[in-house]
Design an enzyme around this catalytic site. Structure first.
Site, short mmCIF file in Angstrom:
data_model
loop_
_atom_site.label_atom_id
_atom_site.label_comp_id
_atom_site.label_asym_id
_atom_site.label_seq_id
_atom_site.Cartn_x
_atom_site.Cartn_y
_atom_site.Cartn_z
N SER A 185 0.86 -1.19 0.00
CA SER A 185 0.00 0.00 0.00
C SER A 185 0.89 1.23 0.00
CB SER A 185 -0.87 0.00 1.26
OG SER A 185 -1.55 1.24 1.39
N TYR A 187 -3.00 -0.89 10.48
CA TYR A 187 -2.98 -1.34 9.08
C TYR A 187 -1.71 -0.79 8.41
CZ TYR A 187 -4.34 -1.56 4.10
OH TYR A 187 -4.38 -1.78 2.73
N1 LIG Z 1 -8.76 -0.83 -1.72
C1 LIG Z 1 -7.75 -0.02 -1.44
O1 LIG Z 1 -7.91 1.20 -1.38
C2 LIG Z 1 -6.36 -0.59 -1.23
C3 LIG Z 1 -5.28 0.31 -1.23
C4 LIG Z 1 -3.98 -0.18 -1.03
C5 LIG Z 1 -3.79 -1.53 -0.86
N2 LIG Z 1 -4.85 -2.38 -0.87
C6 LIG Z 1 -4.58 -3.81 -0.68
O2 LIG Z 1 -5.06 -4.53 -1.80
C7 LIG Z 1 -5.33 -5.87 -1.43
C8 LIG Z 1 -6.71 -6.26 -1.91
O3 LIG Z 1 -7.67 -5.48 -1.21
P1 LIG Z 1 -9.07 -5.02 -1.83
O4 LIG Z 1 -9.04 -3.55 -1.90
O5 LIG Z 1 -9.37 -5.81 -3.03
O6 LIG Z 1 -10.01 -5.39 -0.59
P2 LIG Z 1 -11.25 -6.33 -0.41
O7 LIG Z 1 -12.23 -6.13 -1.51
O8 LIG Z 1 -11.65 -6.09 1.00
O9 LIG Z 1 -10.65 -7.82 -0.57
C9 LIG Z 1 -9.81 -8.38 0.38
C10 LIG Z 1 -9.57 -9.82 -0.02
O10 LIG Z 1 -8.65 -10.42 0.90
C11 LIG Z 1 -9.24 -11.64 1.35
N3 LIG Z 1 -8.78 -12.05 2.66
C12 LIG Z 1 -8.86 -11.38 3.84
N4 LIG Z 1 -8.36 -12.12 4.83
C13 LIG Z 1 -7.96 -13.30 4.28
C14 LIG Z 1 -7.37 -14.47 4.79
N5 LIG Z 1 -7.10 -14.64 6.09
N6 LIG Z 1 -7.06 -15.49 3.92
C15 LIG Z 1 -7.35 -15.36 2.60
N7 LIG Z 1 -7.93 -14.27 2.06
C16 LIG Z 1 -8.23 -13.26 2.90
C17 LIG Z 1 -10.75 -11.36 1.34
O11 LIG Z 1 -11.46 -12.59 1.42
P3 LIG Z 1 -12.93 -12.67 2.11
O12 LIG Z 1 -13.92 -12.27 1.03
O13 LIG Z 1 -13.05 -14.11 2.50
O14 LIG Z 1 -12.95 -11.73 3.26
C18 LIG Z 1 -10.86 -10.65 0.01
O15 LIG Z 1 -10.85 -11.57 -1.05
C19 LIG Z 1 -5.17 -5.92 0.09
O16 LIG Z 1 -3.89 -6.44 0.41
C20 LIG Z 1 -5.26 -4.47 0.50
O17 LIG Z 1 -4.62 -4.20 1.73
C21 LIG Z 1 -6.14 -1.94 -1.06
#
Ligand SMILES: NC(=O)c1ccc[n+]([C@@H]2O[C@H](COP(=O)([O-])OP(=O)(O)OC[C@H]3O[C@@H](n4cnc5c(N)ncnc54)[C@H](OP(=O)(O)O)[C@@H]3O)[C@@H](O)[C@H]2O)c1
Length: 244
Positions: free
Chosen positions: A136, A149
């Site tokens: 991130s 986080y």
């Molecule tokens: N969205 C943003 O603004 C943003 C910015 C910077 C970085 N990121 C990073 O991008 C990545 C993807 O996030 P996203 O934005 O797509 O968020 P999201 O829609 O909340 O998706 C998170 C994903 O991680 C999975 N997950 C959580 N805990 C887990 C575990 N213990 N084992 C396996 N899978 C798990 C969730 O599965 P479940 O459906 O089972 O919960 C979901 O598929 C993350 O690493 C996040 O920190 C996001």
């Protein structure tokens, strides 16, 4: 460089958000097989159906040694691991219980470490490849409203640097991915902020992996944050301090 065409990829957290978009982009760009990994594989049914026979649903909870070992036994042909799964337990580090804040580290740091440790030897045995960790922009400076986080993503950034040094000589290329706000469930609570689309971020991630970039900055905010950090780390800290 790491070619997407013909690769066998594994994407964690593939059922929604950025992970789902990355699976779709891998298929569109000619990956031979994509293991779409999720805690609940029923949530992957439509992704598998749309995957031209190249998407394989894989049960994986990255906080469980047992689950990771089972996934490793099944996905023994992986050449590209995209550690995308992540969790955000919000709150000030001072006023939120440590028990609640721990989730950030359990998933984002230890979970990423667990899958990287399991699959690095697999990738090496398959002739080399890549591991890309979704980190991130807050890996570079803390946003106090989600301080734990931020700390977990800083720890995972440090992990990524360490993996690069240890695994590079073994033919495993390591990339860090540093998104700004992306329009997914995780960023729902962020109002009045410009968000990149998961599809555009996925495209930039795959471009960066193919180019062999150490640092992948997949959206305008990511690029701006990293440029500020390089120029003056304290000024990124001050900007993020007022962000929440
Ligand atoms: N969205 C943003 O603004 C943003 C910015 C910077 C970085 N990121 C990073 O991008 C990545 C993807 O996030 P996203 O934005 O797509 O968020 P999201 O829609 O909340 O998706 C998170 C994903 O991680 C999975 N997950 C959580 N805990 C887990 C575990 N213990 N084992 C396996 N899978 C798990 C969730 O599965 P479940 O459906 O089972 O919960 C979901 O598929 C993350 O690493 C996040 O920190 C996001």
């Amino acid at each position: 460089m790491s070619r997407i065409v013909g690769s066998v990829a594994l994407v964690t957290g593939a059922n929604r958000g950025i992970g789902r978009a990355v699976v779709e982009a891998l298929i569109a760009r000619g990956a031979a097989k994509v293991y779409a990994a999720a805690r609940n594989i029923e949530a992957l049914a439509d992704l598998v159906a749309a995957g031209s026979g190249r998407v394989v649903a894989l049960a994986l909870d990255i906080t469980s040694d047992e689950s990771v070992a089972l996934a490793k036994a099944i996905a023994s042909d992986v050449t590209l691991l995209i550690n995308n799964a992540g969790a955000l337990a919000p709150g000030s580090q001072l006023s939120t219980s440590i028990e609640q804040l721990k989730l950030n580290l359990d998933v984002n740091y230890y979970g990423t470490l667990r899958t990287a440790s399991a699959f690095a030897p697999v990738i090496e045995a398959n002739g080399g490849g890549s591991i890309a960790n979704v980190l991130s922009a807050v890996s570079f400076a803390s946003v106090p409203g989600f301080g734990a986080y931020s700390a977990s993503k800083a720890a995972a950034h440090s992990l990524t640097q360490g993996l690069r040094a240890e695994l590079g000589p073994k033919g495993v290329k390591i990339s860090g991915i540093y998104p700004g706000p992306v329009d997914t469930d995780m960023a729902k609570a962020l109002e009045g902020v410009e968000k990149a689309t998961p599809a555009s971020v996925a495209a930039e991630i795959l471009d960066g992996i193919e180019a062999g970039d150490d640092y992948i900055l997949p959206d305008p905010m990511a690029k701006q944050a990293y440029a500020t950090f390089r120029e003056d780390p304290r000024s990124l800290e001050a900007f993020f301090a007022n962000f929440a």
